[in-house]
Design an enzyme around this catalytic site. Structure first.
Site, mmCIF file in Angstrom:
data_model
loop_
_atom_site.group_PDB
_atom_site.id
_atom_site.type_symbol
_atom_site.label_atom_id
_atom_site.label_comp_id
_atom_site.label_asym_id
_atom_site.label_seq_id
_atom_site.Cartn_x
_atom_site.Cartn_y
_atom_site.Cartn_z
ATOM 1 N N GLU A 193 -4.855 -10.296 8.946
ATOM 2 C CA GLU A 193 -6.237 -10.521 8.518
ATOM 3 C C GLU A 193 -6.402 -11.710 7.569
ATOM 4 O O GLU A 193 -6.752 -11.539 6.399
ATOM 5 C CB GLU A 193 -6.801 -9.254 7.864
ATOM 6 C CG GLU A 193 -6.795 -8.066 8.789
ATOM 7 C CD GLU A 193 -7.519 -6.850 8.226
ATOM 8 O OE1 GLU A 193 -7.908 -6.877 7.046
ATOM 9 O OE2 GLU A 193 -7.723 -5.883 8.975
ATOM 10 N N TRP A 225 -6.304 -0.876 -1.781
ATOM 11 C CA TRP A 225 -6.702 -2.116 -2.455
ATOM 12 C C TRP A 225 -7.657 -1.860 -3.623
ATOM 13 O O TRP A 225 -7.345 -1.018 -4.448
ATOM 14 C CB TRP A 225 -7.269 -3.096 -1.408
ATOM 15 C CG TRP A 225 -6.310 -3.270 -0.241
ATOM 16 C CD1 TRP A 225 -6.486 -2.857 1.055
ATOM 17 C CD2 TRP A 225 -4.991 -3.862 -0.271
ATOM 18 N NE1 TRP A 225 -5.374 -3.163 1.820
ATOM 19 C CE2 TRP A 225 -4.435 -3.779 1.045
ATOM 20 C CE3 TRP A 225 -4.212 -4.473 -1.272
ATOM 21 C CZ2 TRP A 225 -3.174 -4.275 1.367
ATOM 22 C CZ3 TRP A 225 -2.943 -4.969 -0.942
ATOM 23 C CH2 TRP A 225 -2.448 -4.866 0.358
ATOM 24 N N ASN A 229 -7.638 -6.113 14.391
ATOM 25 C CA ASN A 229 -7.899 -4.991 13.490
ATOM 26 C C ASN A 229 -9.405 -4.775 13.511
ATOM 27 O O ASN A 229 -10.164 -5.689 13.197
ATOM 28 C CB ASN A 229 -7.450 -5.314 12.064
ATOM 29 C CG ASN A 229 -5.944 -5.450 11.951
ATOM 30 O OD1 ASN A 229 -5.215 -5.289 12.921
ATOM 31 N ND2 ASN A 229 -5.478 -5.759 10.754
ATOM 32 N N HIS A 269 1.221 -9.264 4.600
ATOM 33 C CA HIS A 269 0.036 -8.408 4.466
ATOM 34 C C HIS A 269 -0.433 -8.519 3.011
ATOM 35 O O HIS A 269 -0.445 -7.543 2.267
ATOM 36 C CB HIS A 269 0.367 -6.967 4.870
ATOM 37 C CG HIS A 269 -0.833 -6.137 5.219
ATOM 38 N ND1 HIS A 269 -0.985 -5.478 6.425
ATOM 39 C CD2 HIS A 269 -1.951 -5.830 4.514
ATOM 40 C CE1 HIS A 269 -2.129 -4.809 6.433
ATOM 41 N NE2 HIS A 269 -2.735 -5.006 5.281
ATOM 42 N N PHE A 300 -7.196 6.995 4.053
ATOM 43 C CA PHE A 300 -7.233 6.584 5.466
ATOM 44 C C PHE A 300 -6.164 7.283 6.302
ATOM 45 O O PHE A 300 -6.056 7.045 7.505
ATOM 46 C CB PHE A 300 -6.986 5.069 5.590
ATOM 47 C CG PHE A 300 -8.224 4.213 5.430
ATOM 48 C CD1 PHE A 300 -8.692 3.847 4.170
ATOM 49 C CD2 PHE A 300 -8.934 3.756 6.540
ATOM 50 C CE1 PHE A 300 -9.813 3.043 4.019
ATOM 51 C CE2 PHE A 300 -10.064 2.947 6.395
ATOM 52 C CZ PHE A 300 -10.498 2.595 5.128
ATOM 53 N N ARG A 335 3.958 -0.101 13.050
ATOM 54 C CA ARG A 335 3.693 -1.415 12.463
ATOM 55 C C ARG A 335 3.763 -1.307 10.942
ATOM 56 O O ARG A 335 3.040 -0.507 10.345
ATOM 57 C CB ARG A 335 2.304 -1.908 12.882
ATOM 58 C CG ARG A 335 1.884 -3.177 12.168
ATOM 59 C CD ARG A 335 0.529 -3.714 12.662
ATOM 60 N NE ARG A 335 0.189 -4.917 11.919
ATOM 61 C CZ ARG A 335 -0.864 -5.052 11.115
ATOM 62 N NH1 ARG A 335 -1.732 -4.068 10.967
ATOM 63 N NH2 ARG A 335 -1.078 -6.178 10.459
ATOM 64 N N GLN A 342 0.795 -1.220 0.000
ATOM 65 C CA GLN A 342 0.000 0.000 0.000
ATOM 66 C C GLN A 342 0.833 1.279 0.000
ATOM 67 O O GLN A 342 0.330 2.337 -0.352
ATOM 68 C CB GLN A 342 -0.948 -0.007 1.206
ATOM 69 C CG GLN A 342 -1.970 -1.136 1.102
ATOM 70 C CD GLN A 342 -2.929 -1.160 2.286
ATOM 71 O OE1 GLN A 342 -2.661 -1.807 3.286
ATOM 72 N NE2 GLN A 342 -4.039 -0.456 2.181
ATOM 73 N N TYR A 387 -12.803 -2.199 12.656
ATOM 74 C CA TYR A 387 -13.277 -1.036 11.899
ATOM 75 C C TYR A 387 -14.723 -0.636 12.104
ATOM 76 O O TYR A 387 -15.064 0.532 11.959
ATOM 77 C CB TYR A 387 -13.010 -1.251 10.400
ATOM 78 C CG TYR A 387 -11.546 -1.081 10.053
ATOM 79 C CD1 TYR A 387 -11.032 0.178 9.766
ATOM 80 C CD2 TYR A 387 -10.665 -2.159 10.071
ATOM 81 C CE1 TYR A 387 -9.686 0.360 9.487
ATOM 82 C CE2 TYR A 387 -9.311 -1.986 9.795
ATOM 83 C CZ TYR A 387 -8.832 -0.717 9.501
ATOM 84 O OH TYR A 387 -7.499 -0.540 9.232
ATOM 85 N N GLU A 436 -4.838 -2.365 14.102
ATOM 86 C CA GLU A 436 -5.403 -1.399 13.147
ATOM 87 C C GLU A 436 -6.738 -0.886 13.645
ATOM 88 O O GLU A 436 -7.550 -1.654 14.158
ATOM 89 C CB GLU A 436 -5.667 -2.025 11.764
ATOM 90 C CG GLU A 436 -4.449 -2.258 10.923
ATOM 91 C CD GLU A 436 -4.803 -2.854 9.554
ATOM 92 O OE1 GLU A 436 -5.918 -2.606 9.049
ATOM 93 O OE2 GLU A 436 -3.956 -3.579 9.023
HETATM 94 C C1 GBH Z 1 -7.768 -3.519 6.725
HETATM 95 O O1 GBH Z 1 -8.779 -4.390 6.340
HETATM 96 C C2 GBH Z 1 -6.485 -3.857 6.020
HETATM 97 O O2 GBH Z 1 -5.630 -4.609 6.852
HETATM 98 C C3 GBH Z 1 -5.748 -2.661 5.478
HETATM 99 O O3 GBH Z 1 -4.762 -3.078 4.599
HETATM 100 C C4 GBH Z 1 -6.735 -1.720 4.834
HETATM 101 O O4 GBH Z 1 -6.134 -0.660 4.161
HETATM 102 C C5 GBH Z 1 -7.624 -1.183 5.927
HETATM 103 O O5 GBH Z 1 -8.222 -2.227 6.633
HETATM 104 C C6 GBH Z 1 -8.730 -0.274 5.413
HETATM 105 O O6 GBH Z 1 -9.582 -0.960 4.566
HETATM 106 O O7 GBH Z 1 -18.677 -3.827 4.256
HETATM 107 O O8 GBH Z 1 -19.643 -2.689 6.142
HETATM 108 O O9 GBH Z 1 -19.569 -5.080 6.095
HETATM 109 C C7 GBH Z 1 -10.096 -4.034 6.694
HETATM 110 C C8 GBH Z 1 -11.004 -5.216 6.952
HETATM 111 C C9 GBH Z 1 -13.092 -6.206 6.542
HETATM 112 C C10 GBH Z 1 -13.042 -4.086 7.637
HETATM 113 C C11 GBH Z 1 -14.500 -5.974 6.116
HETATM 114 C C12 GBH Z 1 -14.486 -3.830 7.256
HETATM 115 C C13 GBH Z 1 -16.492 -4.903 6.223
HETATM 116 C C14 GBH Z 1 -17.368 -3.746 6.548
HETATM 117 N N1 GBH Z 1 -12.385 -4.938 6.666
HETATM 118 N N2 GBH Z 1 -15.230 -5.038 6.972
HETATM 119 S S1 GBH Z 1 -18.926 -3.849 5.692
#
Ligand code: GBH
Length: 457
Positions: A162, A417, A288, A116, A425, A72, A15, A290, A362
């Site tokens: 992940e 990605w 990680n 990764h 981000f 990291r 990335q 989100y 993360e």
């Molecule tokens: C990470 O993955 C990665 O490790 C990183 O490389 C990437 O840049 C970063 O996050 C940001 O994307 O569609 O509402 O159901 C993120 C893993 C998995 C988090 C799927 C959100 C789905 C949300 N993601 N999840 S939803």
């Protein structure tokens, strides 16, 4: 606090590095995938990305000014061993030596992820990537090569980032490299990824390298939509399919019972010796995190999330339906901002795995902006970080969850990605033409969060 808390930022090789053909690097599956027309938004690639390969000193300087204790990053396997299995490339090792030495000179502790997602392309072509245990054996050697090269200075290792994403998005939905679409392959890929983790940890421990080694798994929180037993079970099982799938094996030595019950023979089996290899094969749990969704057994009226998205197409196996609250704020990825879900997630991990140290490897968000001026004025992200770090502190200080670190994703805008460069981000803005870096409001907010917590600890 008696133990040092690690406050950091996180990135990943593909990335940010660029230099995709520089100094003997081999191709990875992400090089191939991003160059395949139609796979990435606007046809973006990581060929140059943030050009961190050349600008790393500047980037480390930004981290030093941020006042973080730790960083990291991930190593590109194809820089170290271009075809994944043969000759070692000294220039690849030299790059990470320069980076690590630069970090240490600034007093920043490196947390190194070995994988990764950027698998050497040769291993995809010859072995079908993670569908073969051969790839796990090659990973073992790659990991040992890294321990030998960097283990005198790196003492925090993360084998995989992940595996859910690699397995589900890479082999299930086909959204990520290598782009395969299947109902069964995610379970096979995950199996070989777990074995590869076990093998690498065995090398690490038997080799007597100093420090800790663990794994980073992602999980979004699942809150029962109603208080009914069905919905509470749906939420619990959904987290087991998401997180425990890839975490139970490295702690207890096997998959969660609910997965065996639902999947039967579609879920591969570990032999006795593989169970022994995996059991206890992590020193810490990396999370990680989100976002959050409601989970219910049956689709609800207000289902605003396509269950198939959030479950990565595995909703039939999970028998779970996802939804959200119309009042929740959303990031530009469309992910919901729900800090209390983070606190509950940390408590869930602590309850299931007892006293394992947890690193949040993360957490962060994307914010839309169509100019640099708009992008650096990111009060949205500053608030996101305040909300989520407050939730973490509640879990740590009030609930007693042994959280030992927090790494904000991400240090700077980068190649997101399949979403390319449009999803930003970073707490630092990157102009992808000039490569100029500009700290955003959230960079300053994060500096204050870190300084305040370090002052009391
Ligand atoms: C990470 O993955 C990665 O490790 C990183 O490389 C990437 O840049 C970063 O996050 C940001 O994307 O569609 O509402 O159901 C993120 C893993 C998995 C988090 C799927 C959100 C789905 C949300 N993601 N999840 S939803």
């Amino acid at each position: 606090m008696s133990t040092e808390f690690h406050w950091g930022t996180a990135t990943a090789s593909y990335q940010i590095e660029g230099a995709w053909l520089k100094d003997g690097k081999g191709l990875s599956i992400w090089d191939a995938f991003s160059h395949t027309p139609g796979k990435i938004h606007k046809g973006d690639t990581g060929d140059t990305a943030c050009d961190h390969y050349h600008l790393y000193e500047k980037d480390v300087e930004m981290m030093a000014e941020l006042g973080i204790t730790s960083y990291r990053f991930s190593i590109a396997w194809s820089r170290i061993i271009p075809d994944g299995k043969g000759e070692i490339n000294p220039e690849g090792i030299a790059f990470y030596n320069r980076l690590i030495d630069c970090l240490l000179a600034k007093g920043i502790t490196p947390f190194v992820t070995l994988y990764h997602w950027d698998l050497p392309l040769t291993l995809q072509l010859e072995n079908d990537g993670w569908l073969s245990e051969q790839t796990s054996e090659h990973f073992r050697r790659y990991a040992k090569t890294c321990f030998d090269a960097f283990g005198d200075r790196v003492q925090h290792w993360i084998t995989f980032n992940e595996n859910w994403c690699t397995a589900v998005l890479g082999y299930g939905t086909g959204n990520f490299a290598p782009g395969r679409k299947s109902n069964d392959e995610p379970y096979i890929a995950a199996h070989n990824l777990l074995l590869a983790h076990g093998m690498a940890v065995q090398e690490f421990r038997e080799g007597g390298y100093p420090g800790q080694i663990g794994i980073s798994n992602n999980c979004d929180w699942r809150e029962p939509l109603t208080d009914s037993k069905e919905d509470r079970n749906a939420a619990q099982e959904s987290i087991e399919f998401f997180f425990a799938w890839l975490t139970d094996p490295v702690i207890f030595g096997d998959y969660p019972a609910i997965m065996r019950e639902r999947l039967g023979d579609r879920l591969p089996t570990f032999t006795q010796s593989q169970k022994a290899l995996l059991k206890g094969s992590t020193d810490f749990i990396g999370l990680n995190h989100y976002t959050t969704h409601y989970a219910s057994r049956t689709p609800s009226e207000e289902s605003s999330v396509d269950a198939k998205d959030g479950n990565g197409g595995m909703s039939d196996d999970q028998q779970v339906s996802l939804s959200s609250d119309p009042d929740w704020q959303r990031t530009s990825m469309g992910w919901y901002v729900v800090p209390w879900g983070f606190r509950k997630m940390l408590n869930w991990i602590h309850d299931r795995y007892a006293n394992y140290p947890i690193y949040v490897t993360e957490n962060g968000c994307s914010v839309e902006a169509d100019s640099r001026e708009a992008a650096v004025d990111d009060e949205f992200r500053a608030n996101f970080l305040r909300g989520y770090t407050d939730a973490l502190k509640q879990a740590r200080d009030v609930d007693g969850v042994p959280v030992r670190g927090y790494f904000c994703w991400s240090l700077m805008d980068n190649f997101e990605w399949t979403r390319g460069y449009d999803m930003r981000f970073g707490i630092v803005y990157v102009d992808f033409e000039s490569m100029e870096r500009t700290p955003k409001a959230s960079y300053h907010a994060y500096r204050e969060i870190v300084a305040a917590d370090r002052a009391i600890s």
